[in-house]
Enzyme design. Sequence first.
Site, PDB file in Angstrom:
ATOM      1  N   ASP A   9       0.868  -1.181   0.000  1.00  0.00           N
ATOM      2  CA  ASP A   9       0.000   0.000   0.000  1.00  0.00           C
ATOM      3  C   ASP A   9       0.903   1.230   0.000  1.00  0.00           C
ATOM      4  O   ASP A   9       1.708   1.411   0.911  1.00  0.00           O
ATOM      5  CB  ASP A   9      -0.891  -0.041   1.243  1.00  0.00           C
ATOM      6  CG  ASP A   9      -1.942   1.064   1.261  1.00  0.00           C
ATOM      7  OD1 ASP A   9      -2.949   0.903   1.959  1.00  0.00           O
ATOM      8  OD2 ASP A   9      -1.732   2.115   0.620  1.00  0.00           O
ATOM      9  N   ASP A 109      -3.732   2.413  -5.274  1.00  0.00           N
ATOM     10  CA  ASP A 109      -2.412   2.377  -4.627  1.00  0.00           C
ATOM     11  C   ASP A 109      -2.164   1.099  -3.829  1.00  0.00           C
ATOM     12  O   ASP A 109      -1.326   1.075  -2.942  1.00  0.00           O
ATOM     13  CB  ASP A 109      -2.227   3.615  -3.738  1.00  0.00           C
ATOM     14  CG  ASP A 109      -2.977   3.502  -2.422  1.00  0.00           C
ATOM     15  OD1 ASP A 109      -4.021   2.832  -2.398  1.00  0.00           O
ATOM     16  OD2 ASP A 109      -2.506   4.078  -1.438  1.00  0.00           O
ATOM     17  N   GLU A 110      -2.896   0.041  -4.136  1.00  0.00           N
ATOM     18  CA  GLU A 110      -2.728  -1.208  -3.394  1.00  0.00           C
ATOM     19  C   GLU A 110      -2.708  -2.413  -4.313  1.00  0.00           C
ATOM     20  O   GLU A 110      -3.486  -2.484  -5.262  1.00  0.00           O
ATOM     21  CB  GLU A 110      -3.929  -1.402  -2.460  1.00  0.00           C
ATOM     22  CG  GLU A 110      -3.676  -0.951  -1.062  1.00  0.00           C
ATOM     23  CD  GLU A 110      -4.969  -0.905  -0.283  1.00  0.00           C
ATOM     24  OE1 GLU A 110      -5.468  -1.974   0.084  1.00  0.00           O
ATOM     25  OE2 GLU A 110      -5.473   0.219  -0.076  1.00  0.00           O
TER      26      GLU A 110
HETATM   27  P1  DGT Z   1      -2.168   5.962   3.696  1.00  0.00           P
HETATM   28  O1  DGT Z   1      -2.325   4.723   2.881  1.00  0.00           O
HETATM   29  O2  DGT Z   1      -2.968   5.949   4.950  1.00  0.00           O
HETATM   30  O3  DGT Z   1      -0.742   6.350   3.942  1.00  0.00           O
HETATM   31  O4  DGT Z   1      -2.771   7.190   2.862  1.00  0.00           O
HETATM   32  P2  DGT Z   1      -3.383   7.213   1.399  1.00  0.00           P
HETATM   33  O5  DGT Z   1      -3.569   8.648   1.027  1.00  0.00           O
HETATM   34  O6  DGT Z   1      -2.538   6.421   0.451  1.00  0.00           O
HETATM   35  O7  DGT Z   1      -4.796   6.580   1.652  1.00  0.00           O
HETATM   36  P3  DGT Z   1      -5.524   5.334   0.972  1.00  0.00           P
HETATM   37  O8  DGT Z   1      -4.552   4.225   0.748  1.00  0.00           O
HETATM   38  O9  DGT Z   1      -6.725   5.060   1.799  1.00  0.00           O
HETATM   39  O10 DGT Z   1      -6.035   5.891  -0.413  1.00  0.00           O
HETATM   40  C1  DGT Z   1      -5.223   5.956  -1.578  1.00  0.00           C
HETATM   41  C2  DGT Z   1      -5.567   7.197  -2.380  1.00  0.00           C
HETATM   42  O11 DGT Z   1      -6.974   7.181  -2.726  1.00  0.00           O
HETATM   43  C3  DGT Z   1      -5.373   8.509  -1.617  1.00  0.00           C
HETATM   44  O12 DGT Z   1      -4.044   9.015  -1.739  1.00  0.00           O
HETATM   45  C4  DGT Z   1      -6.395   9.414  -2.222  1.00  0.00           C
HETATM   46  C5  DGT Z   1      -7.527   8.493  -2.641  1.00  0.00           C
HETATM   47  N1  DGT Z   1      -8.603   8.554  -1.640  1.00  0.00           N
HETATM   48  C6  DGT Z   1      -8.701   7.870  -0.477  1.00  0.00           C
HETATM   49  N2  DGT Z   1      -9.796   8.199   0.210  1.00  0.00           N
HETATM   50  C7  DGT Z   1     -10.451   9.129  -0.555  1.00  0.00           C
HETATM   51  C8  DGT Z   1     -11.669   9.871  -0.398  1.00  0.00           C
HETATM   52  O13 DGT Z   1     -12.395   9.763   0.610  1.00  0.00           O
HETATM   53  N3  DGT Z   1     -12.008  10.719  -1.434  1.00  0.00           N
HETATM   54  C9  DGT Z   1     -11.227  10.868  -2.557  1.00  0.00           C
HETATM   55  N4  DGT Z   1     -11.615  11.708  -3.534  1.00  0.00           N
HETATM   56  N5  DGT Z   1     -10.084  10.197  -2.719  1.00  0.00           N
HETATM   57  C10 DGT Z   1      -9.692   9.349  -1.746  1.00  0.00           C
HETATM   58 CA    CA Z   2      -5.043   2.290  -0.248  1.00  0.00          CA
HETATM   59 CA    CA Z   3      -2.242   4.194   0.680  1.00  0.00          CA
END
Ligand code: DGT
Ligand code: CA
Ligand code: CA
Length: 361
Positions: A9, A109-110
């Site tokens: 991830d 991203d996974e």
């Molecule tokens: P992490 O994995 O906790 O370090 O942080 P992220 O940002 O990689 O979070 P993740 O893995 O849940 O989601 C991957 C990407 O998907 C994130 O960079 C942006 C998008 N994303 C996640 N949640 C939302 C959301 O609620 N709304 C929108 N528009 N995009 C989202």
């Molecule tokens: Ca993710």
């Molecule tokens: Ca992520």
Amino acid sequence: MERVVLHIDLDYFYAQIEEIHDQSIQNKSIVICQYSGRTEDSGAVATTNYIARKYGVKSGISIKQAKQLLSGKASVFIAANHELYESISNLIMNIIRKYSSKFEQLSIDEACIDITSIIDGNYEYAKDIAIKIKNEIKQEENLICSVGIGPNKLIAKMAADSNKPNGLTILPPSKVKPFLFPQNVKSLYGVGPKTHFKLKTLKIETIEQLAKCNLDVLIKHFGHKFAIYLHLSSSGVDDEPVREKPVDQIGRIFTLKEDTKDFTIIKQTIETLSKDVYLQLQEQNLTFKSVGITAILEDMNTCQRTKTFEISHNSLDIIINTSQKLFLSFLNQESKKIRRVGIKVFHFSKNTGQTKLFDFN
Ligand code: DGT
Ligand code: CA
Ligand code: CA
């Protein structure tokens, strides 16, 4: 034979991409915004870096709220650039794919890979593979990720989630229960706020209590299918194979600056969306038989129209012309204004080259 699954991830994915493209923002809170295009600040936060998360700024909250939480602090607000994130995602998926023939992309991203036959039961080899993948992603795309390794998809994912950012968590079978049992049930994948609340009323707080709960009790409260899922997953059991899912449609959707019935505005939007869709089709070497449009109306009602051809196509002109025709005839029948415009192509087959002939018709 015990399986071994490796889950990857990417950390704060959209925000990390922006950070590596502009080093000057590295020590600030980074907020990636999904602007709705209505007023200057309307929309939601797609993600943030870990500095912003310390102030409570996270995915899903409104941009307005994020601005309030970060007022007076060093921060940048950046409009989400999905084309960029998707293209980098594709590059990373291609790196991961090389490490096993059993590969599954789970989100932008996974991904996970089955490495059972590669490591032959030796979790030390699994660790080597994880380090190699992490290094290659860092070297090629300059991005960090968190990796989890376990006896199935569920445990590998939870392992990756348990140590972020830049983590590597390895859970051989003997460590699964000690890892799972003390955690709150809400950490179990699939347990949302509703299930969490119901479990609380049943006095089930930890995953261990859930694992030891009588299955009949769970069936009574959650129905057969979900009860079995809760029962098995709380003991760390998950039989889902790692399996590559073929894409079944490629689509794009766009929120118009203002609600309209003006075809010239919609026509332009369709052209831009079609080009995006076409690029992805080319990347995946696919041809399509059907083109569809989605119109989200001013009252948020959603309407769809599709056109299916006898033969497969792969031309940009056909995507543009067909979706424009579908929209024009839809506008003639519909009195309400359009808020969002979407197009998609589907009914895929692999491009053999021969179908290209039809594009010259
Ligand atoms: P992490 O994995 O906790 O370090 O942080 P992220 O940002 O990689 O979070 P993740 O893995 O849940 O989601 C991957 C990407 O998907 C994130 O960079 C942006 C998008 N994303 C996640 N949640 C939302 C959301 O609620 N709304 C929108 N528009 N995009 C989202
Ligand atoms: Ca993710
Ligand atoms: Ca992520």
